[in-house]
Design a protein around this motif. Structure first.
Motif, PDB file in Angstrom:
ATOM      1  N   LEU A  42      14.316  19.417 -24.416  1.00  0.00           N
ATOM      2  CA  LEU A  42      15.607  19.779 -25.167  1.00  0.00           C
ATOM      3  C   LEU A  42      15.044  19.586 -26.656  1.00  0.00           C
ATOM      4  N   ILE A  43      14.378  18.581 -26.917  1.00  0.00           N
ATOM      5  CA  ILE A  43      14.124  18.311 -28.542  1.00  0.00           C
ATOM      6  C   ILE A  43      13.121  19.241 -28.794  1.00  0.00           C
ATOM      7  N   SER A  44      11.942  19.629 -27.915  1.00  0.00           N
ATOM      8  CA  SER A  44      11.297  20.638 -28.335  1.00  0.00           C
ATOM      9  C   SER A  44      11.768  22.189 -28.703  1.00  0.00           C
ATOM     10  N   TYR A  45      12.664  22.534 -27.891  1.00  0.00           N
ATOM     11  CA  TYR A  45      13.664  23.694 -28.076  1.00  0.00           C
ATOM     12  C   TYR A  45      14.156  23.563 -29.596  1.00  0.00           C
ATOM     13  N   ILE A  46      14.919  22.407 -30.048  1.00  0.00           N
ATOM     14  CA  ILE A  46      15.599  22.429 -31.326  1.00  0.00           C
ATOM     15  C   ILE A  46      14.356  22.426 -32.263  1.00  0.00           C
ATOM     16  N   SER A  47      13.401  21.828 -32.208  1.00  0.00           N
ATOM     17  CA  SER A  47      12.062  21.805 -33.230  1.00  0.00           C
ATOM     18  C   SER A  47      11.871  23.253 -33.230  1.00  0.00           C
ATOM     19  N   GLY A  48      11.439  24.135 -31.964  1.00  0.00           N
ATOM     20  CA  GLY A  48      10.995  25.520 -32.068  1.00  0.00           C
ATOM     21  C   GLY A  48      12.085  26.402 -32.891  1.00  0.00           C
ATOM     22  N   LEU A  49      13.387  26.113 -32.582  1.00  0.00           N
ATOM     23  CA  LEU A  49      14.452  27.013 -33.428  1.00  0.00           C
ATOM     24  C   LEU A  49      14.274  26.683 -35.080  1.00  0.00           C
ATOM     25  N   GLY A  50      13.996  25.279 -35.289  1.00  0.00           N
ATOM     26  CA  GLY A  50      13.955  24.812 -36.668  1.00  0.00           C
ATOM     27  C   GLY A  50      12.670  25.708 -37.220  1.00  0.00           C
ATOM     28  N   ILE A  67      12.194  33.755 -33.003  1.00  0.00           N
ATOM     29  CA  ILE A  67      13.662  33.147 -32.870  1.00  0.00           C
ATOM     30  C   ILE A  67      13.962  34.195 -31.622  1.00  0.00           C
ATOM     31  N   ARG A  68      13.819  35.547 -31.285  1.00  0.00           N
ATOM     32  CA  ARG A  68      14.188  35.970 -30.195  1.00  0.00           C
ATOM     33  C   ARG A  68      13.534  35.441 -28.756  1.00  0.00           C
ATOM     34  N   ARG A  69      12.369  35.132 -28.928  1.00  0.00           N
ATOM     35  CA  ARG A  69      11.864  34.182 -27.716  1.00  0.00           C
ATOM     36  C   ARG A  69      12.496  32.957 -27.364  1.00  0.00           C
ATOM     37  N   LEU A  70      12.606  32.359 -28.475  1.00  0.00           N
ATOM     38  CA  LEU A  70      13.237  30.933 -28.055  1.00  0.00           C
ATOM     39  C   LEU A  70      14.705  30.938 -27.755  1.00  0.00           C
ATOM     40  N   LYS A  71      15.427  32.160 -28.415  1.00  0.00           N
ATOM     41  CA  LYS A  71      16.849  32.165 -27.976  1.00  0.00           C
ATOM     42  C   LYS A  71      16.945  32.650 -26.394  1.00  0.00           C
ATOM     43  N   GLY A  72      15.872  33.361 -25.758  1.00  0.00           N
ATOM     44  CA  GLY A  72      15.821  33.967 -24.612  1.00  0.00           C
ATOM     45  C   GLY A  72      15.580  32.806 -23.747  1.00  0.00           C
ATOM     46  N   THR A  73      14.627  31.855 -24.003  1.00  0.00           N
ATOM     47  CA  THR A  73      14.138  30.951 -23.405  1.00  0.00           C
ATOM     48  C   THR A  73      15.164  29.972 -23.124  1.00  0.00           C
ATOM     49  N   ILE A  74      15.956  29.505 -24.289  1.00  0.00           N
ATOM     50  CA  ILE A  74      16.870  28.492 -24.343  1.00  0.00           C
ATOM     51  C   ILE A  74      18.360  28.865 -23.375  1.00  0.00           C
ATOM     52  N   LEU A  75      18.619  30.112 -23.742  1.00  0.00           N
ATOM     53  CA  LEU A  75      19.924  30.719 -23.000  1.00  0.00           C
ATOM     54  C   LEU A  75      19.546  30.699 -21.471  1.00  0.00           C
ATOM     55  N   ASN A  76      18.398  31.231 -21.096  1.00  0.00           N
ATOM     56  CA  ASN A  76      18.003  31.504 -19.618  1.00  0.00           C
ATOM     57  C   ASN A  76      18.042  30.078 -19.025  1.00  0.00           C
ATOM     58  N   LYS A  77      17.790  28.824 -19.917  1.00  0.00           N
ATOM     59  CA  LYS A  77      17.534  27.689 -19.335  1.00  0.00           C
ATOM     60  C   LYS A  77      19.084  26.959 -18.974  1.00  0.00           C
ATOM     61  N   LYS A  78      20.341  27.453 -19.407  1.00  0.00           N
ATOM     62  CA  LYS A  78      21.552  26.924 -19.428  1.00  0.00           C
ATOM     63  C   LYS A  78      21.925  27.355 -18.005  1.00  0.00           C
ATOM     64  N   ARG A 113      23.951  28.110 -34.263  1.00  0.00           N
ATOM     65  CA  ARG A 113      24.718  26.799 -34.349  1.00  0.00           C
ATOM     66  C   ARG A 113      25.404  26.326 -33.017  1.00  0.00           C
ATOM     67  N   VAL A 114      25.822  27.159 -32.291  1.00  0.00           N
ATOM     68  CA  VAL A 114      26.271  26.726 -31.100  1.00  0.00           C
ATOM     69  C   VAL A 114      25.264  26.094 -29.794  1.00  0.00           C
ATOM     70  N   THR A 115      24.200  26.891 -29.794  1.00  0.00           N
ATOM     71  CA  THR A 115      23.227  26.518 -28.998  1.00  0.00           C
ATOM     72  C   THR A 115      22.752  25.062 -29.432  1.00  0.00           C
ATOM     73  N   VAL A 116      22.722  24.842 -30.784  1.00  0.00           N
ATOM     74  CA  VAL A 116      21.961  23.664 -31.201  1.00  0.00           C
ATOM     75  C   VAL A 116      22.934  22.444 -30.911  1.00  0.00           C
ATOM     76  N   GLY A 117      24.175  22.771 -31.186  1.00  0.00           N
ATOM     77  CA  GLY A 117      25.386  21.772 -30.771  1.00  0.00           C
ATOM     78  C   GLY A 117      25.284  21.433 -29.435  1.00  0.00           C
ATOM     79  N   GLY A 118      25.245  22.368 -28.528  1.00  0.00           N
ATOM     80  CA  GLY A 118      25.182  22.280 -26.833  1.00  0.00           C
ATOM     81  C   GLY A 118      23.815  21.294 -26.685  1.00  0.00           C
TER      82      GLY A 118
END
Length: 86
Positions: A56-64, A75-86, A20-25
């Protein structure tokens, strides 16, 4: 619009807090890029900003997709990818 504190306390859907926090960000970053695109006069810079926004939109789609399919590996792969991009 609800406050961030109210947003983090929503239990509907029972998605993890990090999600929820990641998608909000990501949504906030997308809105910021949208404003930058509108204010930019140079078409080349606009295209670069649009590219960033699409990423960024593709990350949200992937999470969905990952959450919808309950695929823990995705989910683990996307989480790692998104958190490493910040």
């Amino acid at each position: 619009m609800i406050s961030f504190r109210q947003y983090t306390q929503i239990t509907e859907g029972k998605y993890p807090m990090w999600l929820r926090v990641t998608v909000g960000g990501l949504v906030m970053r997308i809105k910021n890029l949208s404003n930058q695109i509108q204010n930019e006069k140079d078409p080349n810079k606009q295209n670069k900003l649009i590219s960033q926004q699409n990423t960024l939109i593709s990350y949200i789609s992937g999470l969905g997709i990952g959450v919808g399919s309950t695929d823990n590996v995705l989910i683990r792969r996307l989480k790692g990818t998104i958190l490493n991009k910040k």
